[in-house]
Design a protein around this motif. Sequence first.
Motif, PDB file in Angstrom:
ATOM      1  N   VAL A 164       0.906  -1.156   0.020  1.00 29.25           N
ATOM      2  CA  VAL A 164      -0.061   0.049   0.117  1.00 29.25           C
ATOM      3  C   VAL A 164       0.923   1.230  -0.057  1.00 29.25           C
ATOM      4  CG1 VAL A 164      -0.326  -0.165   2.451  1.00 29.25           C
ATOM      5  CG2 VAL A 164      -1.977   1.312   1.190  1.00 29.25           C
ATOM      6  N   GLN A 165       0.394   2.170  -0.892  1.00 30.72           N
ATOM      7  CA  GLN A 165       1.213   3.348  -0.857  1.00 30.72           C
ATOM      8  C   GLN A 165       0.006   4.649  -0.792  1.00 30.72           C
ATOM      9  OE1 GLN A 165       4.377   3.761  -0.963  1.00 30.72           O
ATOM     10  NE2 GLN A 165       4.809   1.543  -0.997  1.00 30.72           N
ATOM     11  N   ARG A 166       0.788   5.616  -0.503  1.00 28.26           N
ATOM     12  CA  ARG A 166      -0.291   6.905  -0.349  1.00 28.26           C
ATOM     13  C   ARG A 166       0.069   7.563  -1.797  1.00 28.26           C
ATOM     14  NH1 ARG A 166       1.781   6.936   4.837  1.00 28.26           N
ATOM     15  NH2 ARG A 166       0.330   7.051   6.384  1.00 28.26           N
ATOM     16  N   ALA A 167      -1.292   8.222  -2.333  1.00 30.17           N
ATOM     17  CA  ALA A 167      -1.068   8.770  -3.450  1.00 30.17           C
ATOM     18  C   ALA A 167      -1.078  10.062  -3.213  1.00 30.17           C
ATOM     19  CB  ALA A 167      -2.502   8.433  -4.433  1.00 30.17           C
ATOM     20  N   GLU A 168      -0.604  10.965  -4.411  1.00 33.29           N
ATOM     21  CA  GLU A 168      -0.266  12.408  -3.988  1.00 33.29           C
ATOM     22  C   GLU A 168      -1.385  12.991  -3.355  1.00 33.29           C
ATOM     23  OE1 GLU A 168       1.355  14.200  -7.537  1.00 33.29           O
ATOM     24  OE2 GLU A 168       2.911  12.600  -7.830  1.00 33.29           O
ATOM     25  N   VAL A 169      -2.596  12.843  -3.778  1.00 34.06           N
ATOM     26  CA  VAL A 169      -4.016  13.567  -3.415  1.00 34.06           C
ATOM     27  C   VAL A 169      -4.423  12.944  -1.944  1.00 34.06           C
ATOM     28  CG1 VAL A 169      -6.360  13.836  -3.802  1.00 34.06           C
ATOM     29  CG2 VAL A 169      -4.800  13.373  -5.782  1.00 34.06           C
ATOM     30  N   PRO A 170      -4.433  13.884  -1.022  1.00 34.23           N
ATOM     31  CA  PRO A 170      -4.872  13.581   0.217  1.00 34.23           C
ATOM     32  C   PRO A 170      -6.015  12.394   0.089  1.00 34.23           C
ATOM     33  CG  PRO A 170      -4.221  15.665   0.353  1.00 34.23           C
ATOM     34  CD  PRO A 170      -4.197  15.087  -1.179  1.00 34.23           C
ATOM     35  N   GLY A 171      -5.999  11.686   1.216  1.00 29.04           N
ATOM     36  CA  GLY A 171      -7.036  10.781   1.250  1.00 29.04           C
ATOM     37  C   GLY A 171      -7.124   9.561   0.163  1.00 29.04           C
ATOM     38  N   ARG A 172      -6.116   9.366  -0.713  1.00 25.44           N
ATOM     39  CA  ARG A 172      -6.267   8.290  -1.536  1.00 25.44           C
ATOM     40  C   ARG A 172      -4.963   7.485  -1.541  1.00 25.44           C
ATOM     41  NH1 ARG A 172      -8.153  11.353  -7.054  1.00 25.44           N
ATOM     42  NH2 ARG A 172      -9.945  11.968  -6.429  1.00 25.44           N
ATOM     43  N   MET A 173      -5.333   6.319  -1.671  1.00 28.11           N
ATOM     44  CA  MET A 173      -4.196   5.326  -1.518  1.00 28.11           C
ATOM     45  C   MET A 173      -4.275   4.242  -2.560  1.00 28.11           C
ATOM     46  SD  MET A 173      -4.970   4.805   2.381  1.00 28.11           S
ATOM     47  CE  MET A 173      -6.247   6.283   2.669  1.00 28.11           C
ATOM     48  N   VAL A 174      -3.044   3.892  -3.012  1.00 29.24           N
ATOM     49  CA  VAL A 174      -2.794   2.783  -3.978  1.00 29.24           C
ATOM     50  C   VAL A 174      -2.541   1.459  -3.300  1.00 29.24           C
ATOM     51  CG1 VAL A 174      -2.763   4.159  -5.976  1.00 29.24           C
ATOM     52  CG2 VAL A 174      -0.614   3.330  -4.694  1.00 29.24           C
ATOM     53  N   ALA A 175      -2.975   0.296  -3.754  1.00 25.44           N
ATOM     54  CA  ALA A 175      -2.705  -0.848  -3.078  1.00 25.44           C
ATOM     55  C   ALA A 175      -2.721  -2.178  -4.124  1.00 25.44           C
ATOM     56  CB  ALA A 175      -3.577  -1.258  -1.669  1.00 25.44           C
ATOM     57  N   VAL A 176      -1.948  -3.058  -3.621  1.00 22.84           N
ATOM     58  CA  VAL A 176      -2.200  -4.398  -4.437  1.00 22.84           C
ATOM     59  C   VAL A 176      -2.554  -5.332  -3.380  1.00 22.84           C
ATOM     60  CG1 VAL A 176      -0.693  -6.457  -5.237  1.00 22.84           C
ATOM     61  CG2 VAL A 176       0.070  -3.887  -5.451  1.00 22.84           C
ATOM     62  N   LEU A 177      -3.986  -6.019  -4.141  1.00 27.40           N
ATOM     63  CA  LEU A 177      -4.862  -6.908  -3.198  1.00 27.40           C
ATOM     64  C   LEU A 177      -4.735  -8.268  -3.657  1.00 27.40           C
ATOM     65  CD1 LEU A 177      -7.208  -7.600  -1.300  1.00 27.40           C
ATOM     66  CD2 LEU A 177      -8.771  -6.944  -3.436  1.00 27.40           C
ATOM     67  N   GLU A 178      -4.553  -9.414  -3.021  1.00 26.04           N
ATOM     68  CA  GLU A 178      -4.327 -10.507  -3.440  1.00 26.04           C
ATOM     69  C   GLU A 178      -5.203 -11.473  -2.817  1.00 26.04           C
ATOM     70  OE1 GLU A 178      -0.141 -11.676  -2.364  1.00 26.04           O
ATOM     71  OE2 GLU A 178       0.656 -10.827  -4.099  1.00 26.04           O
ATOM     72  N   ALA A 179      -6.073 -12.201  -3.681  1.00 26.71           N
ATOM     73  CA  ALA A 179      -7.233 -13.235  -3.260  1.00 26.71           C
ATOM     74  C   ALA A 179      -7.430 -14.170  -4.200  1.00 26.71           C
ATOM     75  CB  ALA A 179      -8.354 -12.342  -2.801  1.00 26.71           C
ATOM     76  N   GLU A 180      -7.968 -15.226  -3.812  1.00 30.55           N
ATOM     77  CA  GLU A 180      -8.592 -16.041  -4.730  1.00 30.55           C
ATOM     78  C   GLU A 180      -9.521 -15.549  -5.682  1.00 30.55           C
ATOM     79  OE1 GLU A 180      -7.253 -19.084  -5.127  1.00 30.55           O
ATOM     80  OE2 GLU A 180      -5.982 -18.840  -3.195  1.00 30.55           O
ATOM     81  N   SER A 181      -9.346 -15.948  -7.048  1.00 34.96           N
ATOM     82  CA  SER A 181     -10.326 -15.104  -8.046  1.00 34.96           C
ATOM     83  C   SER A 181     -11.793 -15.449  -7.570  1.00 34.96           C
ATOM     84  CB  SER A 181      -9.916 -16.028  -9.375  1.00 34.96           C
ATOM     85  OG  SER A 181     -10.126 -17.278  -9.456  1.00 34.96           O
ATOM     86  N   ASP A 182     -12.303 -16.480  -7.088  1.00 32.17           N
ATOM     87  CA  ASP A 182     -13.784 -16.537  -6.719  1.00 32.17           C
ATOM     88  C   ASP A 182     -13.985 -15.660  -5.290  1.00 32.17           C
ATOM     89  OD1 ASP A 182     -12.305 -18.391  -5.180  1.00 32.17           O
ATOM     90  OD2 ASP A 182     -13.875 -19.881  -5.538  1.00 32.17           O
ATOM     91  N   ARG A 183     -13.153 -14.976  -4.934  1.00 33.92           N
ATOM     92  CA  ARG A 183     -13.242 -14.218  -3.526  1.00 33.92           C
ATOM     93  C   ARG A 183     -12.948 -12.919  -3.872  1.00 33.92           C
ATOM     94  NH1 ARG A 183     -15.205 -15.044   0.547  1.00 33.92           N
ATOM     95  NH2 ARG A 183     -13.946 -13.545   1.719  1.00 33.92           N
ATOM     96  N   MET A 184     -12.430 -12.347  -5.063  1.00 38.56           N
ATOM     97  CA  MET A 184     -11.987 -11.031  -5.112  1.00 38.56           C
ATOM     98  C   MET A 184     -13.114  -9.956  -5.087  1.00 38.56           C
ATOM     99  SD  MET A 184      -9.474  -9.302  -5.967  1.00 38.56           S
ATOM    100  CE  MET A 184      -8.248 -10.209  -6.283  1.00 38.56           C
ATOM    101  N   LYS A 190     -11.497 -19.872 -11.843  1.00 35.98           N
ATOM    102  CA  LYS A 190     -12.709 -19.874 -10.858  1.00 35.98           C
ATOM    103  C   LYS A 190     -13.408 -18.612 -10.880  1.00 35.98           C
ATOM    104  CE  LYS A 190     -10.101 -21.177  -7.771  1.00 35.98           C
ATOM    105  NZ  LYS A 190      -9.541 -21.483  -6.663  1.00 35.98           N
ATOM    106  N   CYS A 191     -14.593 -18.663 -10.849  1.00 34.05           N
ATOM    107  CA  CYS A 191     -15.593 -17.627 -10.860  1.00 34.05           C
ATOM    108  C   CYS A 191     -16.420 -17.702  -9.900  1.00 34.05           C
ATOM    109  CB  CYS A 191     -16.098 -17.120 -12.308  1.00 34.05           C
ATOM    110  SG  CYS A 191     -14.727 -16.665 -13.341  1.00 34.05           S
TER     111      CYS A 191
END
Length: 96
Positions: free
Chosen positions: A31-51, A85-86
Motif C-alpha cells: 500500500v502506498q499513499r497517492a499524491e492526493v490526500p485521502g487516496r491510496m493505491v494498494a495491491v490486493l491478493e485473493a482467490e479469484s472467486d473471492r475477489m 474460478k468465478c
Amino acid sequence: MAIAGILVQTDADAAEAVWTRLAVDPRIAEVQRAEVPGRMVAVLEAESDRMEQEFKRLAAWEGVLSVDLAYLTYEDELADGGSIKCPPWERKHRSA
C-alpha cells in the motif's frame, strides 16, 4: 490467486486509520499513499472467486468512500489450469 491493483479513497479524517489498516491487512501485499490526500493505491491478493467479496469487505470499512479497480490479473491460475474460478452469477438489483 488473483492480483488486483486498487485505488482506495477515504474521507480526510479517516485517511491515516485506513492506511494503517491496509498496511497490516493480510490480503494487501503493498500500500502506498497517492499524491492526493485521502487516496491510496494498494495491491490486493485473493482467490479469484473471492475477489468481489474482498472489494466489498474493504469498501465497508469505516471512512472508506470507494474502492476502485486499476488492474486485475489471473496469470497464475491460467498458467496452472487454463481456467479461472468465478463466483456463481447473481442477479444485480437495479432501480429504475
